[in-house]
Each structure stands twice: as C-alpha cells, then as structure tokens.
Write a protein that holds these residues in place. Sequence first.
Motif, PDB file in Angstrom:
ATOM      1  N   THR A 106      25.608  33.780 -10.700  1.00  0.00           N
ATOM      2  CA  THR A 106      26.434  33.709 -12.005  1.00  0.00           C
ATOM      3  C   THR A 106      26.005  32.996 -13.005  1.00  0.00           C
ATOM      4  O   THR A 106      25.687  34.125 -13.888  1.00  0.00           O
ATOM      5  N   GLN A 107      25.723  32.326 -13.558  1.00  0.00           N
ATOM      6  CA  GLN A 107      25.224  31.385 -14.683  1.00  0.00           C
ATOM      7  C   GLN A 107      24.653  30.488 -14.413  1.00  0.00           C
ATOM      8  O   GLN A 107      25.396  29.230 -13.297  1.00  0.00           O
ATOM      9  N   VAL A 108      24.029  30.161 -15.339  1.00  0.00           N
ATOM     10  CA  VAL A 108      23.734  28.503 -15.497  1.00  0.00           C
ATOM     11  C   VAL A 108      23.048  27.513 -16.040  1.00  0.00           C
ATOM     12  O   VAL A 108      22.903  28.158 -17.457  1.00  0.00           O
ATOM     13  N   THR A 109      23.794  26.802 -16.324  1.00  0.00           N
ATOM     14  CA  THR A 109      24.027  25.294 -17.125  1.00  0.00           C
ATOM     15  C   THR A 109      23.579  24.606 -16.874  1.00  0.00           C
ATOM     16  O   THR A 109      22.557  24.003 -15.529  1.00  0.00           O
ATOM     17  N   ARG A 110      23.162  23.207 -17.688  1.00  0.00           N
ATOM     18  CA  ARG A 110      22.963  21.894 -17.354  1.00  0.00           C
ATOM     19  C   ARG A 110      23.248  21.148 -16.190  1.00  0.00           C
ATOM     20  O   ARG A 110      24.970  21.488 -16.327  1.00  0.00           O
ATOM     21  N   ASP A 111      23.029  20.962 -14.793  1.00  0.00           N
ATOM     22  CA  ASP A 111      23.927  20.113 -13.813  1.00  0.00           C
ATOM     23  C   ASP A 111      22.791  19.900 -12.760  1.00  0.00           C
ATOM     24  O   ASP A 111      21.504  19.721 -12.838  1.00  0.00           O
ATOM     25  N   HIS A 112      22.762  18.641 -12.263  1.00  0.00           N
ATOM     26  CA  HIS A 112      21.650  17.935 -11.374  1.00  0.00           C
ATOM     27  C   HIS A 112      21.150  17.435 -11.644  1.00  0.00           C
ATOM     28  O   HIS A 112      20.101  17.414 -10.882  1.00  0.00           O
ATOM     29  N   ILE A 113      20.638  16.936 -12.916  1.00  0.00           N
ATOM     30  CA  ILE A 113      19.500  16.325 -13.607  1.00  0.00           C
ATOM     31  C   ILE A 113      19.250  15.290 -13.056  1.00  0.00           C
ATOM     32  O   ILE A 113      17.470  14.781 -12.802  1.00  0.00           O
ATOM     33  N   ASP A 114      20.056  14.576 -11.837  1.00  0.00           N
ATOM     34  CA  ASP A 114      19.776  13.051 -11.236  1.00  0.00           C
ATOM     35  C   ASP A 114      18.734  14.037 -10.338  1.00  0.00           C
ATOM     36  O   ASP A 114      17.927  12.854  -9.718  1.00  0.00           O
ATOM     37  N   PHE A 115      19.407  14.597  -9.390  1.00  0.00           N
ATOM     38  CA  PHE A 115      18.070  15.251  -8.746  1.00  0.00           C
ATOM     39  C   PHE A 115      16.561  15.806  -9.040  1.00  0.00           C
ATOM     40  O   PHE A 115      15.914  15.784  -8.345  1.00  0.00           O
ATOM     41  N   HIS A 116      17.313  17.433  -9.948  1.00  0.00           N
ATOM     42  CA  HIS A 116      16.107  17.520 -10.267  1.00  0.00           C
ATOM     43  C   HIS A 116      15.241  17.614 -11.142  1.00  0.00           C
ATOM     44  O   HIS A 116      14.118  18.045 -11.462  1.00  0.00           O
ATOM     45  N   GLY A 117      15.721  16.362 -11.975  1.00  0.00           N
ATOM     46  CA  GLY A 117      14.637  15.604 -13.245  1.00  0.00           C
ATOM     47  C   GLY A 117      14.780  16.572 -15.289  1.00  0.00           C
ATOM     48  O   GLY A 117      15.027  15.954 -15.509  1.00  0.00           O
ATOM     49  N   THR A 118      15.046  17.491 -15.111  1.00  0.00           N
ATOM     50  CA  THR A 118      14.899  18.324 -15.977  1.00  0.00           C
ATOM     51  C   THR A 118      15.828  20.111 -16.153  1.00  0.00           C
ATOM     52  O   THR A 118      15.708  19.981 -14.021  1.00  0.00           O
ATOM     53  N   GLU A 119      16.564  20.281 -16.530  1.00  0.00           N
ATOM     54  CA  GLU A 119      16.982  21.326 -17.002  1.00  0.00           C
ATOM     55  C   GLU A 119      15.482  22.409 -16.210  1.00  0.00           C
ATOM     56  O   GLU A 119      16.903  23.984 -15.671  1.00  0.00           O
ATOM     57  N   GLU A 120      14.409  22.551 -16.417  1.00  0.00           N
ATOM     58  CA  GLU A 120      13.301  23.552 -16.722  1.00  0.00           C
ATOM     59  C   GLU A 120      13.867  23.561 -14.826  1.00  0.00           C
ATOM     60  O   GLU A 120      13.406  24.161 -14.080  1.00  0.00           O
ATOM     61  N   ALA A 121      13.307  22.132 -14.212  1.00  0.00           N
ATOM     62  CA  ALA A 121      13.515  22.277 -12.574  1.00  0.00           C
ATOM     63  C   ALA A 121      14.893  23.137 -12.140  1.00  0.00           C
ATOM     64  O   ALA A 121      13.921  23.418 -11.177  1.00  0.00           O
ATOM     65  N   TYR A 122      15.988  22.365 -12.449  1.00  0.00           N
ATOM     66  CA  TYR A 122      16.817  22.793 -12.186  1.00  0.00           C
ATOM     67  C   TYR A 122      17.214  24.800 -12.454  1.00  0.00           C
ATOM     68  O   TYR A 122      17.672  25.154 -10.940  1.00  0.00           O
ATOM     69  N   SER A 123      16.705  25.107 -13.266  1.00  0.00           N
ATOM     70  CA  SER A 123      16.600  26.265 -12.714  1.00  0.00           C
ATOM     71  C   SER A 123      15.552  27.057 -11.937  1.00  0.00           C
ATOM     72  O   SER A 123      16.188  28.387 -11.630  1.00  0.00           O
ATOM     73  N   GLU A 124      14.916  26.556 -12.360  1.00  0.00           N
ATOM     74  CA  GLU A 124      13.681  26.847 -11.635  1.00  0.00           C
ATOM     75  C   GLU A 124      14.252  26.850 -10.313  1.00  0.00           C
ATOM     76  O   GLU A 124      13.720  28.036  -9.122  1.00  0.00           O
ATOM     77  N   ALA A 125      14.895  26.420  -9.421  1.00  0.00           N
ATOM     78  CA  ALA A 125      15.206  25.999  -8.636  1.00  0.00           C
ATOM     79  C   ALA A 125      16.672  26.931  -7.757  1.00  0.00           C
ATOM     80  O   ALA A 125      16.147  27.723  -6.778  1.00  0.00           O
ATOM     81  N   LYS A 126      16.772  27.436  -8.957  1.00  0.00           N
ATOM     82  CA  LYS A 126      18.193  28.532  -9.034  1.00  0.00           C
ATOM     83  C   LYS A 126      17.414  29.873  -8.755  1.00  0.00           C
ATOM     84  O   LYS A 126      17.239  30.738  -7.922  1.00  0.00           O
TER      85      LYS A 126
END
Length: 542
Positions: free
Chosen positions: A231-251
């Motif tokens: 769908t689309q990716v914006t900032r979220d779950h930084i408490d779990f992933h640490g950084t926006e980059e790590a969150y985006s990479e997970a997706k």
Amino acid sequence: MTTAKPISAQPKNILEISQYLSNFIEGFDLSEVDAEYPEVTVKQMSLDSRAIQSNDLFIALQGEKSHGLDFLESVFLKLPGLVISDRVLTEQEQILLDAHNQSHNQKVRLWVVADIQSQLGNFAAWFYDRPSQKLKVVGITGTNGKTSTAFFTGQLLKNLGHKVALIGTLGNGEIDNLQQSANTTPNSVQVQRLLNAFVEQGMDWVVMEVSSHALCLGRIQGVTFQTVALTQVTRDHIDFHGTEEAYSEAKSRLFTEYETQSSVLNVADALGNKLCHEKLQKNNSETVWCYSSEQLKKTLSADYKILPDLRCDNVQLTQQGIKFTPVFHNKRLADNLEIINLALMGLFNLENVLCAMSILLVNGFSWQVIKSKLPLLQSVAGRMQVLGKSPTIILDFAHTPDALEQVLTAVRSHLIDGNGALKVVFGCGGNRDQGKRPLMGAIAQSLADKVILTSDNPRDEAPAKIIKEIAAGINQSDSVQSMVDRKEAISQVLDHAKEQDIIVIAGKGHEDYQEISGVKHPFSDAEVVQDWLLTKESKKHG
C-alpha cells in the motif's frame, strides 16, 4: 470457479518428525530420539500451552514475559504426543517430567532443538503438508491501508464467486465469519495451521495482512504466495525497528525474500517505486504491476520514471462517495473507459481500492467483470463505515488526535460547494492518555462545524471530568455541546441534521460495549444509528 479440493494434512508420527528435524536443523541428533513408540502420531502443532490437546506437539519457546516450559505441568496433564524446547530443562523441570512419566502409561517425550525458532515456519509448513501451495495466498503490507485493502480484495473475490478467507486485523477465517485474533499476523505455527484449515474448508483464496513485525520475526516463513502487494510506507513502529530505514527494509522483505507469482506496487510511494524499478530491471518470470492514485505528472516526477499500469483520473469526492475514471497503460484494457462510483468515503480509500483492483487484474481477472463489482464494495466495520445517506452518517474508530484529524479532514472534502455541515460526536476513553483530550477537542473544533462531546469508555473515571478535559482545548462557542449520555448525543445530532450534512461518530467504531466502572455494558453506535434510521423511515411512511 475452481474450488480447492479438501485435503487433510496427515498426522506425523514421532519417527517422521525426528527424521525431518535431523535433516533440516543443524545439530539435532537422531540417535537421541526415543523410537520406542513409533506408532504414536502427532495431530496438531501449537506454541500456546492452553491450546494443547492429547497427542499434540507443543513448541516451548521464550516469549516476551515467560517461557513455554513455565507451563509444563499443565501441558503434561493433556498428554501431548511430543514437546520440543529451544533450551534444556532445569533440574526442577526434569524432576517434574520424570515424575509425570512414572505415574502415566503414556510417556511425554521432550526434545531439545536449539535452532527450532529459526526454522519454525518451515517446520510447520512441512508438518501441515505445505498448505499455501494448495491455495492462492495474497500477502499485503504497508503502514496504512492493509486492513481495508485486504477487505476490499476479499469482497471482490467473494462477489466473483470465490471462497475467500482473511488473516489480519479484522480476524481470521472465512470473510463473513471472522474469529478475533491477537495479532495482525499470527505466529508461524498458527499461520500454517490456519492455512491447512482453509484447505480443508475448500477455500480458493486467502488474503493476509503482513505486518513488519511478522516479517522480522519469521511469522510467514514457509508461505508460498500467489501475489504480494504494497500500500504505502510511512514512519511507524520505530520502538521495535529502531530507525525508519530498518522499518522500510522490513517491509521490503515481503518482495525480496518470498516466492510469489506477482507483485503489486504503489509507484507513488518511495519504497514501492524503488521496488518496482528493481524488479523491472531484473526482468525475471515474476509479473510486476504498478498502480498510483496520483495525477500522472506527479507520479512521473519521482526518481524512477515508471508509467503505472493503473492510475486514476477525474477524481471527484461527493456526499455519496468517490467518483473516478480508471486509466490503464495497457491499451487493451483502456477501451470503453467509464466513470466508476464507489460508496466509500475518504480519498485514501481510492488508493486502497486501486491496490485491490490491481491484485485481481494481475491475476487475470477481466476488467469488465471487476468493474461490475466495484460499486458493491463496503467499508470495514467501524472504519469510515457509511451507515446512512441524507444525511451521510459515518462510523469510525478514530480515538487519537492524529486519527481524528485524518478522518475529519478526509470527510470534509466530501462536502459539496459548501452545502451541508460536518458534525462530529466523540469522547475519550478513561484510564488512558489524558494529554490527548484537549488536543482532540481543538482538532474537532477546527475541522467540524458542530462538535458534540460525550462519553466513550469512561472506565474508572467520571465521564463529566473527561468531557471537561476535552473541552479545555476548545474555545467556547455555540458550535460545541456536551452530553454525557452517548445514545442521547448521537440521537440529538441526527435529529437536527439536514440531508446535506455529514455526521461522524468517532471513537468506538465496531465496539459493542461501553465500559463503565469496570463493567462492560452492551452498547453499539451502529445499533443506535440503525434504530434512528428505522424510526425515521417509519415516520416517513406513517
């Protein structure tokens, strides 16, 4: 319509399981396995000690607060066929196991497999005879829109005559009979167990929401997909992933690490654009379909110039919903274009529908057939759910400042040429974040023409106190009213509404209770609205 043939996964005996583990997981020694009872079969797998039944396999792992071995005593009483742990037993646990086995004819076998966690999804997929390969599984990820897109995709497939199951926020099971779930994406064993059940039930399609947590924790390991979508990716779950980059990479892992026939990507999203570009560069057998709800010029201003397979034009927001003209890159699909009417509110839902349309189109469904079903799409219960027209009555779960602002902003766009007013009824939950209350009051007053403050789930707080704290963020005016009784507040705003008005009832959404002083009382915003509509209809014909 092709219906999947029900095929039950055959229970595995102890020797089959040990052979699989010894070949698959490094360090597991087959010679350590007790083969005294090769006739013992294992029926089901579970990580939940409460779900274990006789002859089941219990996987004892470390959880957030406890280890599965902490519940050995209750598990033993159910006489499981096998227990597998990721660590050796303590002296006390070993004494407990020995004492149990001495007092029962059927001994409980316990194996220690240190690497079981890393391969659990693949193990469960093998145990259940790889059920995802007998179904067409769609995986959908993104920050927002997963739930609605999955629901829209499921509705379209169902309305086209297919048997569809969902796994996600709304629950798990056949689309019209969902069972509540604790997580958006269940653990890897539960995912495979659900998929196997869907095979047995004769499902054709399974539409699954895939969270970033699930991708990092291996919850979809062993799943073979028909289609994966973003769908689309914006900032979220930084408490779990640490950084926006790590969150985006997970997706992105859903599109780079899992077997799939096709990918559907939002080319207007930065990650979707990047993935689309990379996949098209590879030119492999996977089909890549890109969509965008943006205007063409804006879409092409992105870093990678990719013309979307599906975009939209002539978008209009009306009091009745959304109108748009689909535009296809494929000239064959572009013939006989016409305006599509969606009975959905909020421009963001157009993007969700385009994603759902793309999933069906990339799987070979006819555009002529799909477009006939689009006007039938209904919103998710309690999420921009349209309950009535003239006035338009919308139910939404928004209970945070950001969510309320998004809903009111989206809905306000549907008011036509200044005709009609936007009115909102909401409160705040007790025993929760008190700081958000004045913020929500200020947001409501700035975006709505009329604000009615009422009770939500007051829990252990006094409703009048909560309302007063919301009102602290509001400049006193005739456009703001307070009414503790939620049913009365909803009824009053509806009684005084004009046909052109839009009424938003926010905060509780699909909930069917109101929690007061620790007691949950039956209460449904939807039922209050339905009763009002029935009364209105009877007066019209009376």
